[in-house]
Write an enzyme that holds these catalytic residues in place. Structure first.
Site, PDB file in Angstrom:
ATOM      1  CE  LYS A  23      -3.034   2.332   3.174  1.00 26.23           C
ATOM      2  NZ  LYS A  23      -3.656   2.321   4.480  1.00 26.23           N
ATOM      3  CG  HIS A  53     -10.882   9.550   8.391  1.00 24.28           C
ATOM      4  ND1 HIS A  53      -9.813  10.407   8.541  1.00 24.28           N
ATOM      5  CD2 HIS A  53     -10.421   8.331   8.741  1.00 24.28           C
ATOM      6  CE1 HIS A  53      -8.747   9.734   8.941  1.00 24.28           C
ATOM      7  NE2 HIS A  53      -9.092   8.464   9.084  1.00 24.28           N
TER       8      HIS A  53
HETATM    9  P1  B4P Z   1      -3.204   0.615   7.736  1.00 25.76           P
HETATM   10  O1  B4P Z   1      -2.175   0.329   6.697  1.00 25.76           O
HETATM   11  O2  B4P Z   1      -2.767   0.677   9.159  1.00 25.76           O
HETATM   12  O3  B4P Z   1      -3.978   1.882   7.233  1.00 25.76           O
HETATM   13  P2  B4P Z   1      -4.082   3.385   7.629  1.00 25.76           P
HETATM   14  O4  B4P Z   1      -4.249   4.143   6.349  1.00 25.76           O
HETATM   15  O5  B4P Z   1      -3.011   3.842   8.546  1.00 25.76           O
HETATM   16  O6  B4P Z   1      -5.466   3.322   8.285  1.00 25.76           O
HETATM   17  P3  B4P Z   1      -5.890   3.646   9.741  1.00 25.76           P
HETATM   18  O7  B4P Z   1      -7.304   3.248   9.871  1.00 25.76           O
HETATM   19  O8  B4P Z   1      -4.931   3.056  10.691  1.00 25.76           O
HETATM   20  O9  B4P Z   1      -5.645   5.219   9.714  1.00 25.76           O
HETATM   21  P4  B4P Z   1      -6.634   6.460   9.557  1.00 25.76           P
HETATM   22  O10 B4P Z   1      -7.439   6.644  10.793  1.00 25.76           O
HETATM   23  O11 B4P Z   1      -5.907   7.675   9.107  1.00 25.76           O
HETATM   24  O12 B4P Z   1      -4.364  -0.427   7.640  1.00 25.76           O
HETATM   25  C1  B4P Z   1      -4.910  -0.806   6.401  1.00 25.76           C
HETATM   26  C2  B4P Z   1      -6.404  -0.832   6.477  1.00 25.76           C
HETATM   27  O13 B4P Z   1      -6.842  -1.840   7.354  1.00 25.76           O
HETATM   28  C3  B4P Z   1      -6.995   0.453   6.985  1.00 25.76           C
HETATM   29  O14 B4P Z   1      -8.172   0.673   6.269  1.00 25.76           O
HETATM   30  C4  B4P Z   1      -7.299   0.151   8.413  1.00 25.76           C
HETATM   31  O15 B4P Z   1      -8.327   0.970   8.937  1.00 25.76           O
HETATM   32  C5  B4P Z   1      -7.717  -1.289   8.318  1.00 25.76           C
HETATM   33  N1  B4P Z   1      -7.521  -2.029   9.556  1.00 25.76           N
HETATM   34  C6  B4P Z   1      -6.535  -1.866  10.463  1.00 25.76           C
HETATM   35  N2  B4P Z   1      -6.643  -2.776  11.444  1.00 25.76           N
HETATM   36  C7  B4P Z   1      -7.718  -3.543  11.142  1.00 25.76           C
HETATM   37  C8  B4P Z   1      -8.321  -4.650  11.749  1.00 25.76           C
HETATM   38  N3  B4P Z   1      -7.819  -5.177  12.872  1.00 25.76           N
HETATM   39  N4  B4P Z   1      -9.409  -5.185  11.159  1.00 25.76           N
HETATM   40  C9  B4P Z   1      -9.890  -4.674  10.011  1.00 25.76           C
HETATM   41  N5  B4P Z   1      -9.359  -3.624   9.368  1.00 25.76           N
HETATM   42  C10 B4P Z   1      -8.278  -3.064   9.934  1.00 25.76           C
HETATM   43  O16 B4P Z   1      -7.589   6.011   8.397  1.00 25.76           O
HETATM   44  C11 B4P Z   1      -7.443   6.397   7.080  1.00 25.76           C
HETATM   45  C12 B4P Z   1      -8.447   5.599   6.300  1.00 25.76           C
HETATM   46  O17 B4P Z   1      -8.622   6.126   5.009  1.00 25.76           O
HETATM   47  C13 B4P Z   1      -7.948   4.176   6.131  1.00 25.76           C
HETATM   48  O18 B4P Z   1      -9.043   3.303   6.258  1.00 25.76           O
HETATM   49  C14 B4P Z   1      -7.402   4.216   4.713  1.00 25.76           C
HETATM   50  O19 B4P Z   1      -7.335   2.932   4.152  1.00 25.76           O
HETATM   51  C15 B4P Z   1      -8.431   5.116   4.061  1.00 25.76           C
HETATM   52  N6  B4P Z   1      -8.015   5.758   2.809  1.00 25.76           N
HETATM   53  C16 B4P Z   1      -6.774   6.174   2.443  1.00 25.76           C
HETATM   54  N7  B4P Z   1      -6.806   6.734   1.220  1.00 25.76           N
HETATM   55  C17 B4P Z   1      -8.091   6.691   0.799  1.00 25.76           C
HETATM   56  C18 B4P Z   1      -8.767   7.102  -0.388  1.00 25.76           C
HETATM   57  N8  B4P Z   1      -8.111   7.663  -1.410  1.00 25.76           N
HETATM   58  N9  B4P Z   1     -10.100   6.913  -0.471  1.00 25.76           N
HETATM   59  C19 B4P Z   1     -10.773   6.328   0.531  1.00 25.76           C
HETATM   60  N10 B4P Z   1     -10.197   5.885   1.674  1.00 25.76           N
HETATM   61  C20 B4P Z   1      -8.864   6.062   1.810  1.00 25.76           C
END
Ligand code: B4P
Length: 308
Positions: A54, A156
């Protein structure tokens, strides 16, 4: 309160999810699950090694001078689900590891480091009513502040379906009962007595008013801010999680431990491992060992809650 997402929302989210995956606009990363026991709790760890592919967003302090891209200001049409009132839009998560993961984003930029407002709580409650996947319940979560696991700075609130039989940390904490010596039932948070990190849980009544939600969140936030202050934390970082049954808040002192990044889902019992090494680390350290290091130790006032 906002109008709830309509009856057609479950159909909408399913068809949008499939078409976004087919169009390549949504990256769905397959994962495996493993349950790791921790006392009377069970942490469900998702192992998703391919998440390493990612793209990682750049932070302000990075050397590159170009402004950081905000994916929520003009969400991609393939990911857009619907508006919620004048202030919010619901969109699919672009990088999901569970199907139908969606986000409630503010239409205008608002900072993710701000606590949830009355309107945010009301919108969250309405989203929780959506029956996205039959046989599951929705978990709402909000990662607030730089040590909370948040990667996007535009406000969000996230929603994922979780199996109804999976007892998350707040479910188990509430099974110990609410302190009966406190007369302000419903506003005096409880916590799990066997969990080292500071966290606060309150039950949510059936059909809550907006005031019910605001009072509960304010009570949880007040304790969180006290804990952060007592530990001399200079930035305000916390995780919020909510179902139709409860609200949970945990203050944060660190974003990750041993390379394992933890967000709100991890603090309530759903950890994410991005490699087999991270899974081994979680197993060897214990899920409560990891969460204790990214959370903050409980303070005396918190301990006194169990004086009943
Ligand atoms: P991470 O790699 O940790 O993703 P992250 O972007 O740091 O997401 P996080 O949720 O931690 O941060 P934020 O509040 O800023 O994890 C990958 C994905 O897995 C994430 O979706 C995460 O939420 C999910 N996840 C983590 N632990 C999990 C679990 N135990 N069970 C199930 N799912 C789990 O959130 C930013 C959000 O915006 C994220 O969801 C991201 O994916 C999303 N995002 C980023 N760019 C985007 C876009 N262009 N359009 C729409 N959504 C977008």
């Amino acid at each position: 309160m906002f109008p709830p997402p309509s009856d057609t929302f479950p159909d909408l989210i399913r068809s949008k999810f499939s078409s976004a995956v087919d169009a390549g606009s949504l990256t769905f990363t397959p994962s495996t699950e493993i349950d790791v026991p921790a006392g009377d709790l069970t942490f469900r760890v998702r192992v998703a090694p391919n998440l390493a592919q990612k793209p990682v967003p750049t932070r302000e302090e990075d050397a590159a001078p170009k402004p950081k891209f905000n994916p929520f200001l003009n969400p991609e049409p393939d990911l857009f689900l619907c508006d919620l009132g004048d202030r919010y839009s619901l969109i699919l998560n672009k990088f999901s590891i569970v199907p139908y993961h969606f986000l409630c984003i503010t239409k205008e930029f608002e900072p993710q480091r701000a606590p949830l407002s009355e309107e945010d709580l009301s919108a969250t409650w309405e989203c929780l009513q959506a029956n996205v996947e039959s046989g599951s319940r929705l978990l709402a979560f909000y990662n607030c502040g730089e040590l909370s696991g948040a990667s996007q700075e535009h406000k969000h609130i996230q929603f994922i379906p979780v199996p109804p039989d999976l007892r998350l940390l707040p479910d188990v904490a509430l099974s110990y009962g609410i302190p009966v010596s406190k007369d302000a039932i419903g506003q005096f948070p409880t916590s799990h007595p066997g969990v080292e990190f500071a966290h606060f849980v309150l039950p949510v009544p059936k059909n809550p008013s907006t005031d019910d939600l605001v009072m509960r969140f304010s009570s949880l936030l007040a304790r969180t801010l006290t804990t952060l202050r007592e530990h001399g934390q200079r930035t305000i970082s916390f995780n919020f999680a909510m179902t139709k049954d409860w609200m949970f808040v945990a203050p944060r002192g660190q974003e990750s431990y041993g390379g394992v990044s933890v967000n709100a889902t991890g603090m309530v019992g759903l950890l994410l491992a991005k490699s087999e090494e991270q899974l081994d680390f979680i197993k060897n350290t214990g899920p409560l060992g990891v969460t204790a290091r990214v959370g903050l130790p409980r303070i005396t006032e918190d301990e006194q809650q169990h004086d009943y």
